[in-house]
Design a protein around this motif. Structure first.
Motif, mmCIF file in Angstrom:
data_model
loop_
_atom_site.group_PDB
_atom_site.id
_atom_site.type_symbol
_atom_site.label_atom_id
_atom_site.label_comp_id
_atom_site.label_asym_id
_atom_site.label_seq_id
_atom_site.Cartn_x
_atom_site.Cartn_y
_atom_site.Cartn_z
ATOM 1 N N ALA A 64 -5.311 -26.134 -41.211
ATOM 2 C CA ALA A 64 -4.814 -24.780 -41.503
ATOM 3 C C ALA A 64 -5.115 -23.841 -40.339
ATOM 4 O O ALA A 64 -4.274 -23.011 -39.966
ATOM 5 N N GLY A 65 -6.295 -23.972 -39.741
ATOM 6 C CA GLY A 65 -6.636 -23.128 -38.597
ATOM 7 C C GLY A 65 -5.755 -23.390 -37.396
ATOM 8 O O GLY A 65 -5.326 -22.460 -36.709
ATOM 9 N N VAL A 66 -5.466 -24.648 -37.147
ATOM 10 C CA VAL A 66 -4.578 -24.995 -36.027
ATOM 11 C C VAL A 66 -3.175 -24.453 -36.281
ATOM 12 O O VAL A 66 -2.529 -23.910 -35.374
ATOM 13 N N ALA A 67 -2.695 -24.565 -37.508
ATOM 14 C CA ALA A 67 -1.357 -24.057 -37.832
ATOM 15 C C ALA A 67 -1.290 -22.544 -37.650
ATOM 16 O O ALA A 67 -0.329 -22.026 -37.069
ATOM 17 N N LEU A 68 -2.297 -21.843 -38.118
ATOM 18 C CA LEU A 68 -2.298 -20.385 -37.968
ATOM 19 C C LEU A 68 -2.439 -19.983 -36.496
ATOM 20 O O LEU A 68 -1.811 -19.020 -36.054
ATOM 21 N N GLY A 69 -3.228 -20.730 -35.743
ATOM 22 C CA GLY A 69 -3.361 -20.447 -34.321
ATOM 23 C C GLY A 69 -2.071 -20.683 -33.565
ATOM 24 O O GLY A 69 -1.716 -19.934 -32.655
ATOM 25 N N LEU A 70 -1.351 -21.724 -33.939
ATOM 26 C CA LEU A 70 -0.071 -22.016 -33.290
ATOM 27 C C LEU A 70 0.947 -20.929 -33.588
ATOM 28 O O LEU A 70 1.675 -20.482 -32.690
ATOM 29 N N VAL A 71 0.998 -20.465 -34.818
ATOM 30 C CA VAL A 71 1.919 -19.384 -35.177
ATOM 31 C C VAL A 71 1.545 -18.108 -34.426
ATOM 32 O O VAL A 71 2.418 -17.396 -33.913
ATOM 33 N N THR A 115 4.017 -14.647 -27.533
ATOM 34 C CA THR A 115 4.861 -14.796 -26.352
ATOM 35 C C THR A 115 5.989 -13.770 -26.399
ATOM 36 O O THR A 115 6.564 -13.515 -27.452
ATOM 37 N N PRO A 116 6.316 -13.155 -25.266
ATOM 38 C CA PRO A 116 7.382 -12.150 -25.269
ATOM 39 C C PRO A 116 8.754 -12.802 -25.459
ATOM 40 O O PRO A 116 8.965 -13.955 -25.092
ATOM 41 N N GLU A 117 9.641 -12.037 -26.029
ATOM 42 C CA GLU A 117 10.998 -12.525 -26.235
ATOM 43 C C GLU A 117 11.732 -12.581 -24.897
ATOM 44 O O GLU A 117 11.582 -11.690 -24.056
#
Length: 48
Positions: free
Chosen positions: A19-26, A32-34
């Motif tokens: 769950a921590g890795v998933a939240l960190g990835l999101v 990141t800028p568009e």
């Protein structure tokens, strides 16, 4: 009982880590800028 407790703690730790890795990835993807949507090549269609 000791093995059951160890298995439960391992599963809980793995779930928390996933769950921590998933939240960190999101969060990293949101940070990141568009990128601008500017075409590299344009064609003049005024002659039609």
């Amino acid at each position: 009982m000791h093995r059951t407790l160890a298995a439960a703690l391992t599963a809980l730790t793995a779930a928390a880590l996933a769950a921590g890795v998933a939240l960190g990835l999101v969060a990293a993807l949101d940070a990141t800028p568009e990128q601008p949507n500017v075409p590299l090549v344009t064609f003049d269609r005024s002659g039609e």
